[in-house]
Scaffold this motif. Structure first.
Motif, PDB file in Angstrom:
ATOM      1  N   ARG A   1      16.598  24.294   4.916  1.00 18.46           N
ATOM      2  CA  ARG A   1      17.083  25.031   6.076  1.00 18.46           C
ATOM      3  C   ARG A   1      15.905  25.337   6.981  1.00 18.46           C
ATOM      4  O   ARG A   1      14.921  25.949   6.557  1.00 18.46           O
ATOM      5  N   VAL A   2      15.980  24.893   8.222  1.00 17.46           N
ATOM      6  CA  VAL A   2      14.903  25.119   9.174  1.00 17.46           C
ATOM      7  C   VAL A   2      15.123  26.471   9.831  1.00 17.46           C
ATOM      8  O   VAL A   2      16.026  26.644  10.652  1.00 17.46           O
ATOM      9  N   LEU A   3      14.306  27.451   9.483  1.00 17.37           N
ATOM     10  CA  LEU A   3      14.484  28.812   9.974  1.00 17.37           C
ATOM     11  C   LEU A   3      13.848  29.011  11.338  1.00 17.37           C
ATOM     12  O   LEU A   3      14.301  29.841  12.121  1.00 17.37           O
ATOM     13  N   ALA A   4      12.781  28.273  11.640  1.00 18.25           N
ATOM     14  CA  ALA A   4      12.110  28.435  12.924  1.00 18.25           C
ATOM     15  C   ALA A   4      11.130  27.295  13.130  1.00 18.25           C
ATOM     16  O   ALA A   4      10.523  26.797  12.184  1.00 18.25           O
ATOM     17  N   THR A   5      10.995  26.869  14.372  1.00 20.29           N
ATOM     18  CA  THR A   5       9.961  25.930  14.776  1.00 20.29           C
ATOM     19  C   THR A   5       9.096  26.651  15.792  1.00 20.29           C
ATOM     20  O   THR A   5       9.591  27.087  16.835  1.00 20.29           O
ATOM     21  N   LEU A   6       7.819  26.780  15.493  1.00 26.31           N
ATOM     22  CA  LEU A   6       6.959  27.648  16.273  1.00 26.31           C
ATOM     23  C   LEU A   6       5.857  26.865  16.970  1.00 26.31           C
ATOM     24  O   LEU A   6       5.226  26.001  16.371  1.00 26.31           O
ATOM     25  N   THR A   7       5.628  27.181  18.227  1.00 21.44           N
ATOM     26  CA  THR A   7       4.467  26.660  18.942  1.00 21.44           C
ATOM     27  C   THR A   7       3.376  27.715  18.868  1.00 21.44           C
ATOM     28  O   THR A   7       3.650  28.895  18.619  1.00 21.44           O
ATOM     29  N   PRO A   8       2.109  27.343  19.064  1.00 21.48           N
ATOM     30  CA  PRO A   8       1.025  28.324  18.928  1.00 21.48           C
ATOM     31  C   PRO A   8       1.197  29.557  19.791  1.00 21.48           C
ATOM     32  O   PRO A   8       0.785  30.650  19.418  1.00 21.48           O
TER      33      PRO A   8
ATOM     34  N   VAL B   1      11.878  17.250   9.413  1.00 26.19           N
ATOM     35  CA  VAL B   1      11.708  18.204  10.510  1.00 26.19           C
ATOM     36  C   VAL B   1      10.387  17.911  11.204  1.00 26.19           C
ATOM     37  O   VAL B   1       9.390  17.580  10.552  1.00 26.19           O
ATOM     38  N   GLY B   2      10.402  17.976  12.517  1.00 26.91           N
ATOM     39  CA  GLY B   2       9.196  17.741  13.289  1.00 26.91           C
ATOM     40  C   GLY B   2       8.419  19.028  13.497  1.00 26.91           C
ATOM     41  O   GLY B   2       8.993  20.086  13.775  1.00 26.91           O
ATOM     42  N   VAL B   3       7.105  18.952  13.341  1.00 25.36           N
ATOM     43  CA  VAL B   3       6.240  20.105  13.533  1.00 25.36           C
ATOM     44  C   VAL B   3       5.464  19.917  14.835  1.00 25.36           C
ATOM     45  O   VAL B   3       4.810  18.895  15.013  1.00 25.36           O
ATOM     46  N   PRO B   4       5.535  20.870  15.765  1.00 22.62           N
ATOM     47  CA  PRO B   4       4.792  20.734  17.024  1.00 22.62           C
ATOM     48  C   PRO B   4       3.298  20.601  16.775  1.00 22.62           C
ATOM     49  O   PRO B   4       2.761  21.172  15.824  1.00 22.62           O
TER      50      PRO B   4
ATOM     51  N   TRP C   1       3.833  25.302  14.045  1.00 23.41           N
ATOM     52  CA  TRP C   1       4.286  25.660  12.713  1.00 23.41           C
ATOM     53  C   TRP C   1       5.763  25.338  12.559  1.00 23.41           C
ATOM     54  O   TRP C   1       6.482  25.182  13.539  1.00 23.41           O
ATOM     55  N   VAL C   2       6.204  25.268  11.321  1.00 21.17           N
ATOM     56  CA  VAL C   2       7.632  25.218  11.032  1.00 21.17           C
ATOM     57  C   VAL C   2       7.866  26.046   9.772  1.00 21.17           C
ATOM     58  O   VAL C   2       7.049  26.023   8.850  1.00 21.17           O
ATOM     59  N   ALA C   3       8.935  26.824   9.768  1.00 23.84           N
ATOM     60  CA  ALA C   3       9.289  27.654   8.616  1.00 23.84           C
ATOM     61  C   ALA C   3      10.566  27.110   8.009  1.00 23.84           C
ATOM     62  O   ALA C   3      11.572  26.958   8.705  1.00 23.84           O
ATOM     63  N   ILE C   4      10.537  26.784   6.713  1.00 21.53           N
ATOM     64  CA  ILE C   4      11.707  26.253   6.025  1.00 21.53           C
ATOM     65  C   ILE C   4      11.961  27.078   4.772  1.00 21.53           C
ATOM     66  O   ILE C   4      11.063  27.771   4.270  1.00 21.53           O
ATOM     67  N   ARG C   5      13.179  26.994   4.278  1.00 19.27           N
ATOM     68  CA  ARG C   5      13.531  27.674   3.037  1.00 19.27           C
ATOM     69  C   ARG C   5      14.521  26.789   2.285  1.00 19.27           C
ATOM     70  O   ARG C   5      15.421  26.208   2.880  1.00 19.27           O
TER      71      ARG C   5
END
Length: 249
Positions: free
Chosen positions: A183-190, A208-211, A215-219
């Motif tokens: 589950r992709v909880l958030a995709t974060l840019t700096p 999932v692609g990481v910018p 960052w990317v947060a998964i669970r």
């Protein structure tokens, strides 16, 4: 419909725009031949530039599951173990009697938490189930970077990496979806960090692609025992070392 690559790295790639035309009848039951053969104007989408991270991240954030506040997604609420992985490019000593292209005759290597993966001669899953892990891999993969630095800014002065075939072990007492998807909880840019994670309708993905620099947060629930690769979708990166063996139990 049109599509073009999205890339932020220095590697060369095919920046060709792919296009396709889909035609269909607005009213399939209509018998008016003149109306059916009428050509509609061709609508050409305006695509962003190939390295528009802001656009790409905003688009990915729109991908949600069919869940809602009344029927939320089955996201694990209890977190048994937390992992922080950093993926980067470092240097390794050049092998004896060889000439390498890195600084001071070193070779470039990708790494996860400063460990550059070494491909074994036997399958990790096979060695796991046959209890023959000795000499194949160790279970001391670091769950956090070995030292702290500005992860999205200036890299540290020492970027030498370690080599090894290591595994991180996951434990969970919950049962639901398998390790094959997260589950992709958030995709974060700096520059943009969300105040909280999406635990209502996050998308369930197996990639999932990481910018770049982000960052990317998964669970996920580790309920499928075995040894699994967490890796980039490019197979050549296996030889570069940007892999991690995860043991689920």
């Amino acid at each position: 419909m049109a599509a073009r690559p999205y890339a932020t790295g220095p590697a060369s790639f095919d920046n060709t725009t792919t296009a396709g035309v889909l035609e269909y009848d607005r009213n399939p039951s209509a018998t008016n031949t003149k109306s059916k053969n009428k050509k509609l104007p061709l609508l050409k989408p305006s695509l962003p530039v190939f390295n528009d991270t802001t656009f790409a991240t905003a688009f990915v954030k729109k991908i949600r599951s069919l869940a809602n506040a009344r029927f939320p997604a089955k996201v694990p609420r209890k977190v048994d173990r937390r992992f922080f992985f950093t993926i980067g490019l470092g240097l390794l000593p050049c092998s004896k009697n060889n000439t390498c292209q890195g600084p001071n005759n070193t070779m470039f290597s990708a790494s996860v938490n400063n460990v550059s993966f070494v491909q074994p001669n036997i399958a990790l899953l096979q060695s796991h189930f046959l209890n023959r892990s000795k000499g194949v891999y160790t279970t001391d993969f670091p769950t956090n970077p070995p030292f702290k630095f500005n992860y999205t800014g200036t890299p540290p002065s020492n970027i030498m990496t370690a080599k090894g075939t290591k595994r991180a072990t996951l434990f969970t007492s919950m049962a639901s979806t398998s390790l094959l998807s997260v589950r992709v909880l958030a995709t974060l840019t700096p520059a943009r960090t969300p105040a909280k994670f999406n635990l209502v309708d996050p998308a369930e993905r197996n990639t999932v692609g990481v910018p770049s620099g982000g960052w990317v947060a998964i669970r996920f629930l580790a309920d499928n025992p075995g040894v699994w690769f967490m890796h980039c979708h490019l197979e050549v990166h296996t030889s570069w070392g940007s892999e991690d063996g995860l043991g689920g139990q």
